[in-house]
Design a protein around this motif. Sequence first.
Motif, PDB file in Angstrom:
ATOM      1  N   ASN A 202       0.851  -1.185   0.000  1.00 18.47           N
ATOM      2  CA  ASN A 202       0.000   0.000   0.000  1.00 18.47           C
ATOM      3  C   ASN A 202       0.888   1.236   0.000  1.00 18.47           C
ATOM      4  O   ASN A 202       1.965   1.245   0.600  1.00 18.47           O
ATOM      5  N   GLY A 203       0.427   2.282  -0.683  1.00 16.11           N
ATOM      6  CA  GLY A 203       1.196   3.516  -0.644  1.00 16.11           C
ATOM      7  C   GLY A 203       0.720   4.523  -1.666  1.00 16.11           C
ATOM      8  O   GLY A 203      -0.230   4.292  -2.425  1.00 16.11           O
ATOM      9  N   ALA A 204       1.409   5.678  -1.683  1.00 15.15           N
ATOM     10  CA  ALA A 204       1.062   6.765  -2.582  1.00 15.15           C
ATOM     11  C   ALA A 204       1.713   6.557  -3.944  1.00 15.15           C
ATOM     12  O   ALA A 204       2.901   6.247  -4.040  1.00 15.15           O
ATOM     13  N   ILE A 205       0.919   6.745  -5.002  1.00 18.03           N
ATOM     14  CA  ILE A 205       1.431   6.726  -6.371  1.00 18.03           C
ATOM     15  C   ILE A 205       1.770   8.147  -6.797  1.00 18.03           C
ATOM     16  O   ILE A 205       2.812   8.403  -7.397  1.00 18.03           O
ATOM     17  N   THR A 206       0.880   9.085  -6.492  1.00 13.16           N
ATOM     18  CA  THR A 206       1.133  10.524  -6.620  1.00 13.16           C
ATOM     19  C   THR A 206       0.635  11.175  -5.337  1.00 13.16           C
ATOM     20  O   THR A 206       0.205  10.476  -4.406  1.00 13.16           O
ATOM     21  N   GLU A 207       0.648  12.495  -5.285  1.00 18.34           N
ATOM     22  CA  GLU A 207       0.193  13.181  -4.082  1.00 18.34           C
ATOM     23  C   GLU A 207      -1.291  12.954  -3.813  1.00 18.34           C
ATOM     24  O   GLU A 207      -1.731  13.047  -2.666  1.00 18.34           O
ATOM     25  N   SER A 208      -2.050  12.666  -4.835  1.00 16.97           N
ATOM     26  CA  SER A 208      -3.497  12.513  -4.655  1.00 16.97           C
ATOM     27  C   SER A 208      -4.017  11.145  -5.066  1.00 16.97           C
ATOM     28  O   SER A 208      -5.218  10.904  -5.014  1.00 16.97           O
ATOM     29  N   LEU A 209      -3.148  10.241  -5.465  1.00 17.23           N
ATOM     30  CA  LEU A 209      -3.555   8.904  -5.899  1.00 17.23           C
ATOM     31  C   LEU A 209      -2.835   7.855  -5.065  1.00 17.23           C
ATOM     32  O   LEU A 209      -1.609   7.836  -4.994  1.00 17.23           O
ATOM     33  N   PHE A 210      -3.611   6.985  -4.420  1.00 16.57           N
ATOM     34  CA  PHE A 210      -3.063   5.934  -3.570  1.00 16.57           C
ATOM     35  C   PHE A 210      -3.507   4.575  -4.114  1.00 16.57           C
ATOM     36  O   PHE A 210      -4.573   4.454  -4.722  1.00 16.57           O
TER      37      PHE A 210
END
Length: 734
Positions: A202-210
């Motif tokens: 689990n984690g952030a792909i961009t600042e607003s997409l996880f």
Amino acid sequence: MIYKNSTSVTTPLKKVAHGILLSLAMPALMQPALAQENESKELEDDSGLEKIVVTASKRAQSLHDVAITVNVMTEERLEAAQVERVSDLQFSVPGLNINTFTGNTQVFIRGVGSNVFGLGADNSIAVYVDGAYVSRQSMMNQEFTDIGRIEVLKGPQAALYGRNATGGAINIVSKAPSETFDFSADARFSNYDGKRYRASVNGAITESLFGRISVLSSAHDGYTEVLSPGFEDVDSVDNFGVKTALRYLPTDDFDIILRYDYFEEKGSGPVAVSTNPFDPQFSVGGGQYDEDPRKIYVNHPSERPTLTERTNLQLNWYLDWADFTSTTTYSDIETGPDMSDDDSSDVTFVHNVGSTLDSKVWTQDFLLTGATDNIEWLLGASYFDESANALNSFQVFIFQPFLFDSQVTNTLENQASAIFGEATYEINEQWRVTLGGRYSDESKEFSILEFGQLEEFKEDWDNFSAKFGLQYFANEDLMVYFNLQEGFKSGGFNLQTSGNSFDPETVLSYELGMKQAFLDNQLSLNSSVYFYDYQDMQVRNQVLGNQGLELFIDNAGKSELYGAEIELQYSPVRELLLGGSIAYSHTEFVDNTTIVNPDLIPPFTFPEDLSPYRVVVDGNSLPKAPELSASLWGQYTLALGDAGSLNFNFEYYYQSSSYHSAFEDVNAESDSYDNLNASIRFDSADDHWHVTLYGRNLTDELAVADIAPSNPLVGTLSTYLPPRTYGIELKYTY
């Protein structure tokens, strides 16, 4: 947040998924450790119980403030209690009884449930996965992965949960994607050549997409030994699943979650064993029979493949005056071709030779919630659409070589819509009153194709179910509640018999409960008493008809249920957590209720008029309704200084005897049983490495899961809970 379960896997997809596991693991092993978020709970202080947040009332609330009886299994409790699928919940939740018979999962809560199965029927307990209704019984017992918590709601839930929730609901909540990076991988090895591998990241792909993805692969050999040479043992498992989720936050007040799940089940699954065989089947051809239910003879293979895919899109708007949620779900399930030797002998007598099911379901749900100074309210609407077809294919050899080659094709078109609402008014700081209701409209079109003859049926049902609730907050530690609410389950159709629709069932429930905390929240006590007026319960029967063994569903006029439950949790120090619960339930048919007794119907006939074969069952208990169940569990952590810690867990469960037939047939009575699970887990000091030794059903109890009452073809068919299993699990978390 909403999630969809998917299951469909091919060999290439398995290889890709295993590659994904390896690629996900490599960067995780090279990154610094990050603390995991837990959205469902927060610790009060160094001692005391956790404050659990649930969504049982369709909004986030403290468990202490929810005015219904609800048992909650957090992620930690699920792991400690070794809950791996829905059927395992019954060992931790008294009053909950779950049976699996020929791939169909039947759930009972406080004696309310349904032993019916097939395309034309539904469960009486609604199961939800991340807010999405699970329509088919063959989908309800899939192996868990990446689960955050499970809520078991007791009592009718028609106002908020809608379809087929006359007895309650099970709400399964998966972990949601978040910006915090975390990774876990584990490998388990157990007896019966059991192997299970899981991983999630689990984690952030961009600042607003996880994003979040988890993969599961598990298998074990059969629990029931096949004595006939050339055949594999049955009750085996071979599962593979992938869960994915993306969460997009374009603005502070808009949230999008897209989920896709895929699950493939192979193996034979739980197999019904003939425990009271009909003598001629063994005398013809010299058939063999072993009295040990864990040993059988067969001359036909057993397998029950299932593929499930589920896609779910949830949109959340957080407005100034309310929150709005839209949930769209599409699921596709395929089972079969099923193969099984249903007479449990090496004589060619009754074989399942390729039954299949294909179900496609689309649902749309809207929910609007808000609050003013003294009113909390919600409004909702839902739509359900299912298109399904099933082939029931059996060969029945009666005094060989006389043969019934029965192939029955059923189709179902099912549309259901509903609007619902609930409002809670705060009269003052101590008193709250709740009013709610749901209007439901449902239509089913059903067809039977057998021996070239097509029969078609259509029925419509509508219902309004209401709820009245009252809460009294004596202080911040004590809340008392009373609920008067209704439950509704639509009617349906039998698989084979003509003139075959059966009526809806309803429940009117009166419940008085209390939730209290003591000793600065170190001790909690939840208790309730209830009375149900149960009308037209749908009951499964079977008869040796003119087309072989035919199943049909009957309505039992009226029954009454009453009981009491108590649940305790105590944490005197942070290292120790103890819990226990007990449930008493009394059930009986009343008011001159009659049910068709299939033993009275002459073989190889199925009369159009069944009234001469109805018998009074007043005073008999309801099927699959044990009078008493109880659990006791504990968790203790022993610090080992710089080496880490040891965690000791145990879970004891008791269930009294029960009948699996409305006629209290002694051949359909299961004995009382105990179940003891225990584990010891070592956690490293940095909390990355974990090693667990575990055992389930340590006393190797032979416990019955379900019984199909005796019939002239195969006697009494029973399925059994797993025997003693034990093993070791290695886990790495990040």
